[in-house]
Write a protein that holds these residues in place. Structure first.
Motif, PDB file in Angstrom:
ATOM      1  N   ALA A  83       0.818  -1.207   0.000  1.00  0.00           N
ATOM      2  CA  ALA A  83       0.000   0.000   0.000  1.00  0.00           C
ATOM      3  C   ALA A  83       0.856   1.262   0.000  1.00  0.00           C
ATOM      4  CB  ALA A  83      -0.930  -0.002   1.207  1.00  0.00           C
ATOM      5  N   LEU A  84       2.139   1.103   0.342  1.00  0.00           N
ATOM      6  CA  LEU A  84       3.025   2.271   0.294  1.00  0.00           C
ATOM      7  C   LEU A  84       3.649   2.425  -1.082  1.00  0.00           C
ATOM      8  CD1 LEU A  84       4.777   1.951   3.727  1.00  0.00           C
ATOM      9  CD2 LEU A  84       3.422   3.877   2.951  1.00  0.00           C
ATOM     10  N   GLY A  85       3.262   1.550  -2.008  1.00  0.00           N
ATOM     11  CA  GLY A  85       3.794   1.670  -3.362  1.00  0.00           C
ATOM     12  C   GLY A  85       4.976   0.756  -3.612  1.00  0.00           C
ATOM     13  N   ARG A 122      12.479  -6.482   1.482  1.00  0.00           N
ATOM     14  CA  ARG A 122      12.674  -5.581   2.617  1.00  0.00           C
ATOM     15  C   ARG A 122      11.823  -5.915   3.828  1.00  0.00           C
ATOM     16  NH1 ARG A 122      14.437  -0.171   1.495  1.00  0.00           N
ATOM     17  NH2 ARG A 122      15.474  -0.066  -0.507  1.00  0.00           N
ATOM     18  N   TYR A 180      10.539   3.720   5.431  1.00  0.00           N
ATOM     19  CA  TYR A 180      10.397   2.647   4.449  1.00  0.00           C
ATOM     20  C   TYR A 180       9.874   3.157   3.107  1.00  0.00           C
ATOM     21  CZ  TYR A 180       8.846  -1.775   2.440  1.00  0.00           C
ATOM     22  OH  TYR A 180       8.655  -2.847   1.603  1.00  0.00           O
ATOM     23  N   GLY A 181       8.763   3.910   3.174  1.00  0.00           N
ATOM     24  CA  GLY A 181       8.155   4.407   1.935  1.00  0.00           C
ATOM     25  C   GLY A 181       9.096   5.303   1.142  1.00  0.00           C
ATOM     26  N   ARG A 217       3.532   6.582   8.618  1.00  0.00           N
ATOM     27  CA  ARG A 217       4.188   5.848   7.539  1.00  0.00           C
ATOM     28  C   ARG A 217       3.535   6.197   6.200  1.00  0.00           C
ATOM     29  NH1 ARG A 217       3.957  -0.453   8.385  1.00  0.00           N
ATOM     30  NH2 ARG A 217       1.918  -0.198   7.431  1.00  0.00           N
ATOM     31  N   ALA A 218       2.185   6.310   6.234  1.00  0.00           N
ATOM     32  CA  ALA A 218       1.481   6.667   4.998  1.00  0.00           C
ATOM     33  C   ALA A 218       1.784   8.112   4.598  1.00  0.00           C
ATOM     34  CB  ALA A 218      -0.015   6.457   5.178  1.00  0.00           C
ATOM     35  N   VAL A 252       5.260   9.296   2.456  1.00  0.00           N
ATOM     36  CA  VAL A 252       5.478   9.291   1.007  1.00  0.00           C
ATOM     37  C   VAL A 252       4.727  10.440   0.339  1.00  0.00           C
ATOM     38  CG1 VAL A 252       6.039   6.858   0.780  1.00  0.00           C
ATOM     39  CG2 VAL A 252       3.652   7.566   0.727  1.00  0.00           C
TER      40      VAL A 252
END
Lengths: 538, 273
Positions: free
Chosen positions: A414-416, A425, B129-130, B182-183, B186
């Motif tokens: 969902a984060l791409g 990862r 992470y993103g 986290r969302a 990005v």
């Protein structure tokens, strides 16, 4: 209440049975470890030695090994006791081991001046020292001073030996390499022209002269090295002159205090761990075997873990779950149950003959017909064992991948992140404990495997370690020694099986300890990984 | 039965029960049918999502609201045997455009799940992470993004001294806010929240709701919720779905105070659902 009583009494026998089975298992394991530990550690203990005089005129020095009752003709144990002594002195007309009936013995004593001597050939001696000689000249005859004089001389001999080895390794060996290179060039030149080019002939002559000179130097030193002898005498009065340079060490077993005994025990254990084997493995150490086992397991791990992880990822994450994947899984599980010698034969047929043969004909054609990779070696052995342990790793990793929750994968997607990024990862790091579990199982299996290795490069005695100081440092084509095979070889293939029995236990103990150590390392890594990923519900 | 409640009540701003008359929508959903194998989960959904507002999707369990929200970032692609008909446009562009990179779509349309799902990594790594997978690797940039995101998610003060601790050691509410951070990291335009508070205690829920209020000026938020109180508290628009159909959609206040449809009224007054 009554009902629960009834079910309990019905369950009892089952429970008892389980308890019993568990107890038996634990007892077996404890018994095995205790037996091997005791026997293995005892192998190096310096015992007291005796002078035994018999009614039939026999006289010998010996170390008491065993006692057993003699059975009479009627099968009852009434006929007395028989003693077994280790007498050594094989080159003095001794048998190595002697059985003697107790009622045949006139007297047993423990003379203090008895000496136990380790040599580089012919096994140990159990004797009295008579004199130290150089040629016919007597250097020392006084029994009290002899051990000190011998000790001093042994130091000199050690230095001389080190210098000889240095000469051979640093001067003679490189020269031999150059001579071999020259030979290959000559072979090549002979192919293109019938007459040898003059510069090659000149070089050959120069190098030949150099070689001869060096050999002469070595010879002179050797003669000097071997010039002193020790005159020894056994119980029966046979004497022998022992070349000093062949003596590795000596001690008087009946003069040692407990601490000295302990120190000697430790020193002998250390020698066992760190030294090269001697006399077709019946004496000396097992270092090359330890090294070979560890190196082989290490190389195998390097191969099997990435391969297993990649296979498991494909099976679990990418492959469409259908007939094909089911078939692959069945094959993998069947591989896990295949007898290991089958893998050995496959390794010989595929790795050694096909792959190794190809490599030889492509890159080492000059050396042919002498094979380089086209014969068993530590690389092929590691690859064979990697195949053998692959199913174990695949199954363990697949389970680990399945345990990573879908929610975590979706979070990444969902984060791409792409599927591959998600696996690399998030999923793989989270399955690290499972990957390490697979590794532990693979190591455990591989370290104990002997049969398949016998055909792909394991040998009784490997002259060189597979890792050394000359480039490329790791010589994966070399043959290697292995503790598992060493046990078999020492225990059942050596000329003096009785004398090497303690070594069998010692080597077995060492193999167990080695597997344990390898596992402890892997388990610690796994626990560290688990702590890192603790609390995520998997 | 009150016959009056069946007839739509006329409102000037609303064109119909399911069309609040939104201009410049972020998402436009047109005739969306979705099948899981042979079962149809969504039936002809028509819907425009307003920009920089909070839109709540309510309805009883199994009505398709989670399915609908997962259409917006194409998470349904991951489900096997799913078949989607109809059109969804994101800023005027169809999201199933073969030229459109689904990774880029999901970067712009972030998602927070029902159960908090932090990665088994440190707090810092979770937020970073993103940005990392979208190509930011300089430590200073990442530090700035992590701090900004955690601040936006109202988590910075609680975690700034323990950024390298494992995220799984946080409380449930903190974990959920971490997932929001986290969302945010990005830099999305839309954030989809799929029942973000269903596993949280009332205090954590209140914090997440406050957070939603703070975020709505900058982001478009779509939230699926079981709690009508929550929908009425946090959202500007509310859509009521029932059995895979969009029953009523309008400004939250109107929908709760003056529902046009009988089913909506029954649901929000607790007569069923």
């Amino acid at each position: 209440m009554a009902r629960s009583e009834a079910t309990r009494s019905k369950r009892r026998p089952m429970l008892e049975l389980c308890n019993m089975a568990l107890a038996i298992c634990i007892l077996l394991v404890v018994g095995l470890v205790t037996l091997i530990s005791v026997e293995g550690l005892r192998a190096f203990w310096p015992n007291r030695v005796e002078l035994v005089e018999c009614h039939d005129g026999r006289k010998f020095f010996g170390e008491l090994k065993d006692e057993k009752p003699i059975r009479g003709a009627d099968g009852r144990e009434t006929a007395g006791v028989e003693l077994r002594y280790r007498t050594c002195n094989r080159d003095l007309g001794g048998d190595g081991f002697v059985w003697v009936r107790e009622d045949n013995i006139v007297r047993r004593s423990e003379p203090a001046e008895l000496q136990w001597m380790e040599r580089s050939a012919w096994g140990p001696l159990l004797v009295r020292f008579k004199a130290l000689q150089r040629g016919t000249e007597v250097l020392e005859q006084d029994a009290a001073k002899l051990p000190t004089a011998l000790e001093a001389l042994l130091h000199t001999k050690n230095d001389e030996r080190a210098e000889l080895r240095r000469m051979e390794e640093e001067r003679l060996a490189p020269l031999n390499d150059r001579l071999e290179a020259l030979r290959l060039r000559e072979v090549k030149a002979a192919r293109s022209a019938p007459a040898l080019p003059t510069e090659l002939a000149v070089e050959r002559a120069q190098m030949g002269a150099l070689h001869a000179e060096l050999l002469e130097q070595v010879r002179v030193r050797r003669v000097r090295h071997d010039s002193e002898t020790l005159l020894v005498e056994d119980a029966a009065g046979h004497t022998k002159a022992v070349v000093i340079s062949s003596i590795l060490g000596f001690h008087a077993p009946n003069q040692l205090g407990q601490w000295e005994r302990l120190g000697l025990h430790a020193a002998r254990m250390w020698e066992f761990l760190s030294a090269q084997p001697r006399e077709s493995n019946t004496e000396g150490g097992v270092f090359p075997a330890i090294f070979g086992t560890v190196l082989m397991v290490f190389l195998m791990t390097l191969v099997v873990v990435p391969l297993g992880v990649v296979s498991a990822v494909w099976l679990k994450e990418y492959a469409r779950q259908g007939v094909l994947t089911r078939l692959v899984r069945i094959c993998v599980n069947n591989l896990a149950g295949t007898p290991s010698i089958v893998f050995g034969v496959f390794g010989l047929g595929f790795f050694v003959y096909v792959l190794g043969g190809q490599i030889d004909s492509l890159f080492y054609s000059d050396a042919l017909p002498t094979p380089t990779f086209g014969t068993g070696g530590v690389l092929w052995a590691s690859l064979t064992l990697a195949l053998l342990t692959l199913p174990v790793v695949i199954v363990a990793v697949e389970e680990g991948l399945a345990a990573v929750p879908r929610a975590v994968r979706e979070g990444s997607l969902a984060l791409g992140a792409t599927r591959f990024e998600t696996i690399r990862r998030v999923v793989l790091p989270a399955s690290l404990p499972a990957i390490l579990t697979g590794t532990i199982l693979a190591i455990g299996r591989a370290a104990g495997e002997v049969a398949p290795l016998m055909v792909v490069g394991m040998v009784k005695l490997a002259p060189d370690l597979a890792v050394d100081g000359t480039a490329p440092f790791l010589h994966a084509e070399r043959k290697f020694m292995h503790l598992g095979f060493h046990i078999y070889d020492v225990g059942f293939q050596s000329p003096d099986v009785e004398a090497t029995k303690p070594l069998v236990f010692a080597t077995t103990l060492l193999l167990i300890v080695l597997v344990l150590l390898l596992n402890i390392v892997a388990i610690r890594l796994r626990n560290k990984a688990r702590r890192r990923y603790a609390g995520t519900g998997f | 039965m009150d016959a009056n409640s069946l007839t739509p009540k006329a409102r000037p701003a609303r064109l119909s029960a399911t069309d609040p008359g939104i201009t410049d929508p972020v998402f436009s959903v047109r005739g969306l049918n979705l099948h899981y194998g042979s079962a149809q989960a969504l039936h002809g959904v028509h819907m425009d999502i307003p920009r920089h507002c909070v839109t709540a999707l309510i309805g009883p369990s199994g009505c398709g609201k989670s399915t609908l929200i997962r259409c917006f970032n194409r998470m349904n692609d991951l489900v096997e045997n799913v078949r989607i008909e109809g059109l969804i446009t994101f800023d005027g562009r169809p999201i199933d455009d073969p030229l459109l990179d689904v990774s880029e779509l999901r970067r712009q349309v972030g998602m927070v799940f029902q159960k908090s799902n932090p990665f088994p990594k440190s707090i810092y790594e979770n937020v970073a992470y993103g940005p990392r997978i979208h190509g930011i690797s300089r430590r200073a940039d990442l530090d700035a993004i992590v701090e900004r995101s955690l601040r936006s998610a109202a988590l910075w003060d609680e975690t700034k001294d323990r950024l390298n601790d494992n995220a799984t050691g946080l409380s449930g509410g903190q974990q959920q806010r971490l997932c929001i951070a986290r969302a945010l990291a990005v830099d999305p335009e839309v954030i989809l929240l799929d029942e973000p508070c269903s596993a949280l205690d009332p205090i954590s829920t209140a914090r997440v709701e406050e957070l939603i209020q703070e975020l709505k000026g900058r982001y478009t938020l779509i939230i699926v919720t079981h709690s009508m109180q929550q929908a009425s508290r946090v959202s500007d628009y509310t859509a009521f779905l029932y059995l895979g159909r969009l029953v009523e959609y309008g400004p939250t206040e109107q929908l709760f105070l003056n529902p046009m449809c009988r089913q909506t009224e029954d649901y929000i007054t607790g007569r069923f659902g």
